[in-house]
Design an enzyme around this catalytic site. Structure first.
Site, PDB file in Angstrom:
ATOM      1  N   HIS A 147       0.857  -1.187   0.000  1.00 31.71           N
ATOM      2  CA  HIS A 147       0.000   0.000   0.000  1.00 31.71           C
ATOM      3  C   HIS A 147       0.894   1.240   0.000  1.00 31.71           C
ATOM      4  CE1 HIS A 147      -2.222   3.216   2.299  1.00 31.71           C
ATOM      5  NE2 HIS A 147      -3.096   2.946   1.339  1.00 31.71           N
ATOM      6  N   HIS A 193       1.629  11.085  -2.206  1.00 31.22           N
ATOM      7  CA  HIS A 193       0.371  10.898  -1.486  1.00 31.22           C
ATOM      8  C   HIS A 193      -0.361  12.233  -1.514  1.00 31.22           C
ATOM      9  CE1 HIS A 193      -1.739   9.006   2.258  1.00 31.22           C
ATOM     10  NE2 HIS A 193      -2.445   8.927   1.160  1.00 31.22           N
TER      11      HIS A 193
END
EC number: 3.1.4.11
Length: 610
Positions: A147, A193
């Site tokens: 992830h 991110h």
């Protein structure tokens, strides 16, 4: 430890622990000795061992190649089947232990045999090679999944880099996740991110690293899951970049709608891409469509607000000064025209079509039966769905892929319990690989199975349908299928740690905790007694674990050093799939908190299945 200490070692095998400069405590350090089980096994299979008389009789004798072959066969070691292979093992043990007399020795004495059992590369607890059928569709396997694979630390402010991607691939991870965003000028692609303080890394660096390290630990396919926040022209640039960098390594099907996923065996040394098709991307940018889709979705919990997902992050990307842009209608029209030209180039590279639930998860799992796809759920969505529609999840994962990702409040890159996903057939349990903790240790343990290739075949019962479409129910209490018994001793701490690492004033006081993690009925834990002042603890205890679903059970082991005044010290850990354990006496290497193998620390364990 915050205490004044000094340790002196002596050639006679003892250590003086100096306390407060006042007095010494002297402890004799004895070399580890074979246990009675080891002596009995040597006596049974060696020549001239005395037939089980006293300890002296059992210590004599020699185990040649034929005798070792018989021992290995009795212990169900299928990888060694010939006398010649057994002789090679003997030669290797003698080479490691007897440099001077190695040319005159042709068999093992008791100490050689004991050391052979402790060599985890020669006597491992599980098979070290791929042994499962790899010709089934991808949906039939649990897949080692990362992830936000590019993050070096926490989810909010750490650096993005290609280094964590490389480390994950070297560990055997087969699914790499990249979040794609336009750079500041909108002319290139960064990986970061979104809506956080993480510093970006250029996409091209990540793709080149994947190309160079994809198959460093396993030949089986690498799947790149893309969180795509790009315009149509940048999607086209990604397609061009991927085809140029990966070349023949990049696999994509001729048909857009796969009725069945290809197998790992058919995709050796291939890279495949999974993301949302461009059409879904355009729909997600349309506020009217987005409003309609969201009207059927349960409100997100507050921790979900931090997750970098399409619906939330696209809002940030699209927010800009009206004076510097064209009208919404003009911009949308131009983007749709551009997408019609570029979409086929990008879309044809997508092997696994992905998406998130647009309505209820139950309805989403029942739809689109004519083609296979990947669905993503948060860990909370999985919990809710499994609580109310457990068998729907199992049915969906028999043909499709289900990816589970951490909740947004895991800012420190922690992880969740993976077993609820695995027991319901979810193939992609996406984990943050840059941290450590018990959940990540379980992930490491699961994917030590099948030679560590990153693909573990799901048990057959997760793929079967019974009458009235009934499938496996993890909550249903089943009869005990088998019982695992384990007993053990330990060695190697004196070589890997300073003599005052655990205790300033005496040798360590080790104890071990054992856990079975699996379906709820199988979960259990045991704890040994504490062995005081001993670098070579022999617990000599046998624990029994009744198992109803051993195929999904993990054996987690943790060694601790007892401390009366402070928190007990960490002495090593490991996690092993129960279904892969080899019966008999095995060497079990331990790992540090980050999952790195310790140089010398091992447990000698005996596994019995009844």
């Amino acid at each position: 430890m915050g205490k004044e200490k000094k340790t002196e070692s002596h050639s006679n095998g003892s250590y003086n622990y100096k306390m407060f400069k006042c007095f010494n405590r002297k402890f004799k350090i004895n070399e580890v000795q074979p246990t009675n089980d080891v002596r009995d096994a040597f006596c049974k299979f060696s020549v001239g061992g005395g037939g089980g008389g006293g300890d002296g009789d059992r210590s004599s004798g020699v185990m040649g190649a034929e005798q070792l072959c018989s021992f290995l066969d009795d212990h169900h070691v299928h990888s060694v089947t010939t006398v010649a292979e057994a002789q090679r093992l003997i030669d290797e043990v003698i080479r490691r232990r007897h440099h001077v007399t190695r040319f005159t020795r042709h068999g093992l004495d008791l100490d050689d045999f004991f050391n052979f059992l402790f060599y985890d590369d020669l006597n491992p607890p599980i098979k070290s090679h791929v042994h499962q059928d790899m010709t089934a569709p991808l949906s039939h396997y649990f897949i080692y999944t990362g992830h936000n694979s590019y993050l070096t630390g926490n989810q909010l402010s750490s650096d993005c880099s290609e280094v964590p991607v490389i480390k994950a691939l070297q560990r055997g991870v087969r699914v790499i996740e990249l979040d794609l965003w336009p750079n500041s000028t909108g002319t290139d692609i960064n990986v970061l991110h979104g809506r956080t303080l993480t510093t970006p890394v250029p996409l091209i660096k990540c793709l080149k690293s994947i190309r160079d390290y994809a198959f460093s630990s396993s030949p089986y396919p690498v799947i790149i899951t893309l969180e795509d926040h790009l315009t149509a022209d940048l999607q086209a640039k990604v397609a061009e970049m991927a085809t140029k960098i990966f070349g023949q390594m990049l696999y994509y099907p001729e048909s857009d709608n796969l009725e069945e996923f290809p197998s790992p065996a058919s995709l050796l040394h291939r890279i495949i891409i999974s993301t949302k098709p461009p059409k879904e991307y355009l729909e997600s940018r349309n506020p009217l469509v987005k409003q309609k889709d969201n009207s059927n979705v349960c409100p997100s919990s507050e921790e979900e607000t931090l997750v970098t997902e399409e619906i939330q992050t696209l809002e940030s990307m699209l927010s800009c000064d009206d004076s510097e842009t064209k009208s919404d209608s003009d911009q949308q029209e131009e983007e749709e025209e551009a997408s019609e030209e570029q979409k086929p180039v990008y879309k044809r590279l997508i092997t696994i079509h992905a998406g998130k639930p647009k309505g209820s998860v139950k309805e989403e799992m029942k739809g689109a039966v004519d083609k296979v796809r990947r669905l993503s759920l948060s860990e909370q969505e999985l919990d809710r769905t499994c609580s109310s529609n457990s068998q729907d999840v199992v049915r969906f994962t028999q043909k499709n892929l289900l990816r589970i990702y951490p909740k947004g409040t895991r800012i420190n890159s922690s992880n969740y319990k993976p077993l609820i996903g695995w027991t319901h057939g979810a193939q992609m349990i996406a984990f943050n690989m840059q941290g450590y903790g018990k959940s990540l240790w379980m992930m490491h343990g699961m994917f030590r199975a099948n030679g560590g290739c990153g693909y573990v075949k799901k048990p057959n019962f997760l793929m079967k349908k019974g009458f009235h479409e009934e499938v496996f129910d993890p909550r249903k209490k089943l009869p005990v299928k088998e019982t695992l018994k384990a007993m053990y001793m330990g060695d190697g701490w004196r070589l890997d740690f300073s003599h005052t690492h655990f205790d300033a004033y005496s040798p360590p006081d080790f104890y071990t905790k054992m856990f079975i993690v699996g379906v709820p009925a199988d979960n259990a834990k045991r704890k040994t007694k504490i062995i005081e002042d001993n670098w070579y603890p022999i617990w000599d205890e046998e624990f029994s674990f009744p198992l109803t679903v051993p195929e999904l059970a993990l054996l987690r082991i943790e060694v601790r050093e007892y401390d009366m005044s402070e928190k007990d010290d960490f002495g090593g850990q490991t996690c092993l799939p129960v279904s892969e354990l080899r019966p008999g006496i095995r060497s079990v290497p331990l790992y540090d908190k980050k999952g790195e193998k310790m140089k010398s620390v091992r447990l000698l364990m005996r596994f019995i299945f009844e």
